[in-house]
Write an enzyme that holds these catalytic residues in place. Structure first.
Site, short mmCIF file in Angstrom:
data_model
loop_
_atom_site.label_atom_id
_atom_site.label_comp_id
_atom_site.label_asym_id
_atom_site.label_seq_id
_atom_site.Cartn_x
_atom_site.Cartn_y
_atom_site.Cartn_z
N LYS A 175 -24.72 18.18 -18.15
CA LYS A 175 -24.32 19.25 -17.86
C LYS A 175 -23.33 19.36 -17.67
O LYS A 175 -22.81 18.58 -16.20
CB LYS A 175 -26.03 19.09 -17.15
CG LYS A 175 -25.93 20.56 -16.79
CD LYS A 175 -26.89 20.51 -15.45
CE LYS A 175 -25.53 21.48 -13.88
NZ LYS A 175 -24.79 22.42 -14.28
N GLY A 228 -20.89 14.83 -7.65
CA GLY A 228 -20.30 15.43 -7.70
C GLY A 228 -21.02 15.65 -6.26
O GLY A 228 -20.59 14.17 -5.61
N SER A 229 -21.06 16.79 -5.09
CA SER A 229 -21.83 16.18 -4.25
C SER A 229 -22.69 15.45 -3.38
O SER A 229 -23.28 15.17 -3.82
CB SER A 229 -22.02 17.92 -3.17
OG SER A 229 -23.22 18.27 -3.61
N GLY A 233 -26.18 14.47 -4.74
CA GLY A 233 -26.40 13.45 -5.48
C GLY A 233 -28.14 12.68 -5.02
O GLY A 233 -28.34 12.12 -5.64
N GLU A 250 -21.79 9.58 -7.70
CA GLU A 250 -19.89 9.23 -7.76
C GLU A 250 -19.96 10.61 -6.93
O GLU A 250 -19.68 11.76 -7.17
CB GLU A 250 -18.91 9.92 -8.91
CG GLU A 250 -19.01 8.53 -9.75
CD GLU A 250 -17.98 6.78 -8.96
OE1 GLU A 250 -17.82 7.67 -7.85
OE2 GLU A 250 -18.13 6.08 -9.65
N CYS A 284 -11.74 14.08 -4.66
CA CYS A 284 -12.86 14.02 -4.04
C CYS A 284 -12.06 12.77 -3.36
O CYS A 284 -12.63 12.20 -2.02
CB CYS A 284 -14.33 13.26 -4.95
SG CYS A 284 -13.41 11.66 -6.35
N GLU A 385 -16.02 16.89 4.50
CA GLU A 385 -15.30 17.39 3.34
C GLU A 385 -15.16 18.45 3.64
O GLU A 385 -15.87 19.87 3.33
CB GLU A 385 -16.14 16.73 2.02
CG GLU A 385 -15.27 16.78 0.27
CD GLU A 385 -16.00 16.65 -0.62
OE1 GLU A 385 -17.08 16.76 -0.68
OE2 GLU A 385 -15.53 15.84 -0.90
P1 NAD Z 1 -22.31 20.13 -7.07
O1 NAD Z 1 -23.02 18.41 -6.29
O2 NAD Z 1 -22.23 21.27 -6.08
O3 NAD Z 1 -22.14 20.04 -8.24
C1 NAD Z 1 -22.02 18.79 -9.45
C2 NAD Z 1 -22.96 19.32 -10.77
O4 NAD Z 1 -24.33 18.93 -10.41
C3 NAD Z 1 -23.05 20.64 -11.35
O5 NAD Z 1 -22.59 20.23 -12.96
C4 NAD Z 1 -23.48 21.58 -10.68
O6 NAD Z 1 -24.48 22.34 -11.74
C5 NAD Z 1 -24.94 20.28 -10.72
N1 NAD Z 1 -25.69 20.28 -9.64
C6 NAD Z 1 -26.51 21.07 -8.53
N2 NAD Z 1 -27.30 21.23 -8.30
C7 NAD Z 1 -28.55 20.71 -8.69
C8 NAD Z 1 -29.62 20.31 -9.05
N3 NAD Z 1 -30.17 20.25 -7.58
N4 NAD Z 1 -30.11 18.83 -9.88
C9 NAD Z 1 -29.30 18.68 -10.81
N5 NAD Z 1 -27.41 18.96 -11.02
C10 NAD Z 1 -27.64 19.74 -10.39
O7 NAD Z 1 -20.13 19.71 -6.46
P2 NAD Z 1 -19.19 20.49 -6.66
O8 NAD Z 1 -18.79 21.29 -5.68
O9 NAD Z 1 -19.43 20.51 -9.04
O10 NAD Z 1 -17.91 19.40 -7.06
C11 NAD Z 1 -17.46 18.97 -5.53
C12 NAD Z 1 -18.12 17.98 -4.82
O11 NAD Z 1 -18.31 16.27 -5.67
C13 NAD Z 1 -16.90 17.38 -4.11
O12 NAD Z 1 -18.06 16.71 -2.58
C14 NAD Z 1 -15.85 15.88 -4.58
O13 NAD Z 1 -15.98 15.41 -3.38
C15 NAD Z 1 -17.29 16.03 -5.59
N6 NAD Z 1 -16.86 15.12 -6.73
C16 NAD Z 1 -16.95 12.72 -6.82
C17 NAD Z 1 -16.18 12.50 -7.06
C18 NAD Z 1 -16.28 11.43 -7.35
O14 NAD Z 1 -15.39 10.04 -8.50
N7 NAD Z 1 -16.89 10.69 -6.07
C19 NAD Z 1 -14.93 13.84 -8.24
C20 NAD Z 1 -15.83 15.06 -8.32
C21 NAD Z 1 -16.12 15.36 -7.70
#
Ligand code: NAD
Length: 485
Positions: A175, A228-229, A233, A250, A284, A385
């Protein structure tokens, strides 16, 4: 305008619900693409396809060397389509075209590197337990893996997981972010074209609230690999615990970039600028906390502000552009909100500090590099962040103080240290609690190095041999033999 369906069982597929989601350019507002707004039913269909392919062993049953050959063919197809993929990435993310090309090239490298690992997946035999006994350790694919990715590096975040899962023999349901799904769907189509069997690599587009939740709670999914965030996570880990799925996370970061007075100052300056402006600061590992040794702090910050004001912000497709727009309006508001909060708390912007305006900017979400001084370590801009081109600078007097400040965060993703004294650099690396550290550079890495977080930046490792091991289950057998050897 591009229009995309889901990708299930090796072909484009329509959603059972029939709803769509539109993506507009973050720099001009023009409609770029329409994606399927997937449903829980679509996730069921995709998981069943992945499960069928896994049980039928059409992929995991191949020798690793054969999987590697198919993956190399896929890498060749990706290479031939590199420019088309780069343009999608530049348009949907708002990433400058040069950076988009670099991202796709690195993603292809990761496919090639992971393919090379598939040649040598090996267990072990314990052969010294007596002539009639053997201990056998097997490394086997974990099963069906759900992969959920963010919008800032749609291709690299995918490729730090997917090729390793495929090299291990897993089947996957991906996804991508609802804002940036175009490249993932193209990558899936090219995987099918290269001969990776149907059902092995499926994509369900849509929101986290529906598709993401359905994947992380699905009983047919054995593992969820998420980037993601930190907030999402944690939610995924909770959902996955109902079916005791393995999870790799991550997550976010608030990394410290530490500059000592004995650094090569010109290099440190360029690296520091990159550390918070690369990818519009939507990074990130961004070095969003700048720690400078007090004796050089004033001069360093003056030069940094001068250099930051020259960064070319604008159209992502223009090869001269160094920073594009932020991803969407809500995120722009969030970043601007932090800038206002920083000012209200008493910090002073010495560069940037407001939204860009004018005919080139008014239809997009542009924020210039913003540098805050007068920062204290308890301010929100220093602790949270922001995920935009904003850096908060503080001065330090000793290595111990720098390490203490670096560690005074709930995050533990990355960090940087600039000094010409390698012992000093190594001492900082050993004492700062993050998964990744950069010495006299920032955000440079190679496929062979494992990457991942500590503390609230998550757990699990991507890339390197460790990145492959995430997708391998370790099993054991003990054999009592009739024939003695
Ligand atoms: P996000 O957590 O909002 O979304 C990430 C993904 O999760 C998207 O595909 C989103 O649709 C999905 N998602 C949202 N709610 C969900 C739920 N309840 N259940 C399952 N999936 C869900 O993050 P974002 O705004 O897309 O990206 C930014 C964040 O990602 C920042 O916090 C950044 O630090 C982090 N990030 C981390 C790394 C790493 O390698 N550690 C790399 C890139 C980004």
């Amino acid at each position: 305008m591009r229009s995309h369906d889901l990708w299930i069982d090796g072909a484009a597929a329509l959603s059972d619900a029939g709803n769509r989601i539109e993506r507009c350019s973050p720099s001009t507002g023009k409609l770029l693409a329409s994606f399927t707004l997937g449903s829980c039913g679509d996730v069921d269909t995709a998981v069943m396809a992945a499960r069928r392919s896994f049980e039928a062993a059409t992929w995991r049953g191949l020798p690793g060397s054969e999987r590697a050959k198919a993956m190399n063919k896929w890498a060749e197809l990706l290479q031939r389509n590199c420019e088309a993929l780069s343009l999608i990435e530049a348009d949907e993310v708002g990433k400058p075209i040069a950076a988009s090309r670099a991202e796709i090239e690195y993603g292809i490298d990761l496919v090639r590197y992971a393919a090379s690992l598939a040649w040598s997946i090996q267990g072990r035999i314990l052969s010294d337990e007596g002539a009639d006994k053997l201990g056998i350790i097997l490394h086997e694919p974990r099963g069906v893996v759900g992969i959920i990715t963010p919008w800032n590096y749609p291709v690299v975040c995918l490729m730090m997981k997917l090729p390793y899962a495929l090299a291990a023999g897993c089947s996957v349901v991906v996804k991508p972010s609802e804002f940036t799904s175009g490249t993932t769907l193209e990558i899936a189509r090219l995987a099918s074209e290269s001969g990776i069997p149907e059902g092995v690599f499926n994509v369900v587009t849509g929101t986290g609230a529906e598709v993401g939740e359905a994947i992380s709670g699905h009983p047919g999914v054995d593992m969820v690999s998420f980037t993601g965030s930190s907030a999402v996570g944690k939610r995924i880990a909770q959902r996955a615990s109902d079916t005791t799925k393995r999870v790799s996370l991550e997550l976010g970061g608030k990394s410290a970039n530490i500059v000592f007075a004995d650094a090569d100052i010109d290099e440190a300056l360029e690296g520091t600028l990159q550390a918070f402006t690369i990818n519009q600061g939507e990074e990130c590992c961004a070095g969003s906390r700048l720690l400078i040794e007090r004796s050089i702090a004033d001069e360093f910050l003056t030069r940094l502000a001068e250099r930051a004001s020259k960064i070319r912000v604008g159209d992502p497709r223009d090869p001269a552009t160094e920073m594009g727009p932020l991803i969407h309006e809500a995120h722009l508001e969030r970043v601007l909100g932090y800038i206002e909060k920083g000012k209200a708390e008493g910090a002073k912007p010495i560069a940037g500090g407001r939204r860009l305006s004018g005919s080139a900017y008014d239809k997009g979400f542009f924020v210039p590099p913003t540098i805050f001084t007068g920062v204290t370590t308890n301010m929100s801009i220093f602790k949270e962040e922001i995920f935009g081109p904003v850096v908060s600078a503080v001065a330090f007097d000793s290595l111990d103080e720098a390490v203490d400040i670096a560690n005074s965060t709930t995050y533990g993703l990355a960090g940087g240290v600039w000094t010409q004294n390698f012992d000093k650099a190594l001492s900082v690396v050993r004492r700062v609690r993050t998964g990744m550290m950069y010495i006299n550079c920032y955000l440079q890495t190679i496929a062979q190095l494992p990457f991942g977080g500590m503390k609230e930046s998550g757990f699990g490792r991507e890339n390197g041999v460790e990145g492959l091991m995430e997708f391998l289950e370790v099993r054991a057998a003990f054999a009592k033999l009739k024939t003695q050897f």
